[in-house]
Design an enzyme around this catalytic site. Sequence first.
Site, PDB file in Angstrom:
ATOM      1  N   SER A   1      28.544  49.113 -13.013  1.00  0.00           N
ATOM      2  CA  SER A   1      28.644  50.410 -12.351  1.00  0.00           C
ATOM      3  C   SER A   1      27.295  50.820 -11.757  1.00  0.00           C
ATOM      4  O   SER A   1      26.779  50.142 -10.872  1.00  0.00           O
ATOM      5  CB  SER A   1      29.193  51.444 -13.335  1.00  0.00           C
TER       6      SER A   1
ATOM      7  N   ASP B   1      39.844  51.940  -8.791  1.00  0.00           N
ATOM      8  CA  ASP B   1      38.516  52.531  -8.907  1.00  0.00           C
ATOM      9  C   ASP B   1      38.106  53.118  -7.554  1.00  0.00           C
ATOM     10  O   ASP B   1      38.175  52.414  -6.538  1.00  0.00           O
ATOM     11  CB  ASP B   1      37.537  51.422  -9.326  1.00  0.00           C
TER      12      ASP B   1
ATOM     13  N   HIS C   1      38.337  52.339 -13.113  1.00  0.00           N
ATOM     14  CA  HIS C   1      36.936  52.088 -13.419  1.00  0.00           C
ATOM     15  C   HIS C   1      36.748  52.020 -14.935  1.00  0.00           C
ATOM     16  O   HIS C   1      37.309  52.812 -15.682  1.00  0.00           O
ATOM     17  CB  HIS C   1      36.088  53.223 -12.844  1.00  0.00           C
TER      18      HIS C   1
END
Length: 329
Positions: free
Chosen positions: A171, A269, A299
Amino acid sequence: MAATVSPHNALGVPEPEWIEFFSKHASRVPQLLGSPQEMRDMMEKLKVEATGLIQPIDVGLTVRDTSFLASDGAKIPLRIYTPDGITKPGPSLIYIHGGGWTLGDLNGEDITCRAMCVYGNLVVVSVDYRLAPENPFPRGLEDSWEALLWTISNADALLVDKGCLLLGGSSSGANVTAVLAHRARDKGVNLKAQILRIPATCHIDVYPPELNLRSMEELKDATLLSKRSMELFYGYYNPPDPSSPEVSPLLNENFKGLAPAYIQVAGMDPLRDEGLAYGEKLKAAGIPTRVDVYPGLPHAFVYFPELSGSKKCGADLFAALKAASEGTL
């Protein structure tokens, strides 16, 4: 004229297993909104619950904590994971945790780092960089860069082969990884590979229209990470120039000569399209790039280890780490 629908729109249709899981366990799935402390508490709870569902990895490696002094004199904690049985320098992974540049610590990534060490057969150096908003851009980025340089300087003691350095993260940690892969190329630091897990690659205020990055809008109310979540995280990170390639590596004008890349993308996501676009830019520049996509999953879905997609994601990651170490991505 840019299309109004993402060409990857079908990847955002919820996967049946996820629909069933969420219907039974919605209370386990946080929505990342609020103050930094509120979100830190949410993620701490989520990670504790996830860790409790996974068999701990206590054999096959040694784990120790250390630290180094950053250029401004601050002590930056590190956690070193070393596979049992290695007697000479071998491959390593410097790992940068996720959390919107605002959340996360060594403990939150511990189970992932243990698994990467044992199943990837490499030394893992996990970096506890300083967090925003207390330490806004570029502090965490610089801490991570200096951790890479520290690893190189201490390679022999760590049993790290300086010719087989992998840099990776998840991320926001993947954002930092991508930025530093460019910096490493420019400064002559040799990376064997870059590992980009569910990466953020472009500040949402400076999306290039021609790339048709629609998932942020199409999935703006997605589970766990929403568009509003990213607005908050970028606000806390507070880069003065969102279009800088050190914030938005997707906007870097030069992708030539970068390290080979492995990218994981979740279909549900909001970051999906920018992750896929980053992979396309790498491929267009001739960079060996492997991309694995997990349709219909949100996500950070790996925090729900019961999902078959989470198991596949882990297996794919370990296989990619081995391929990266061998130069066969």
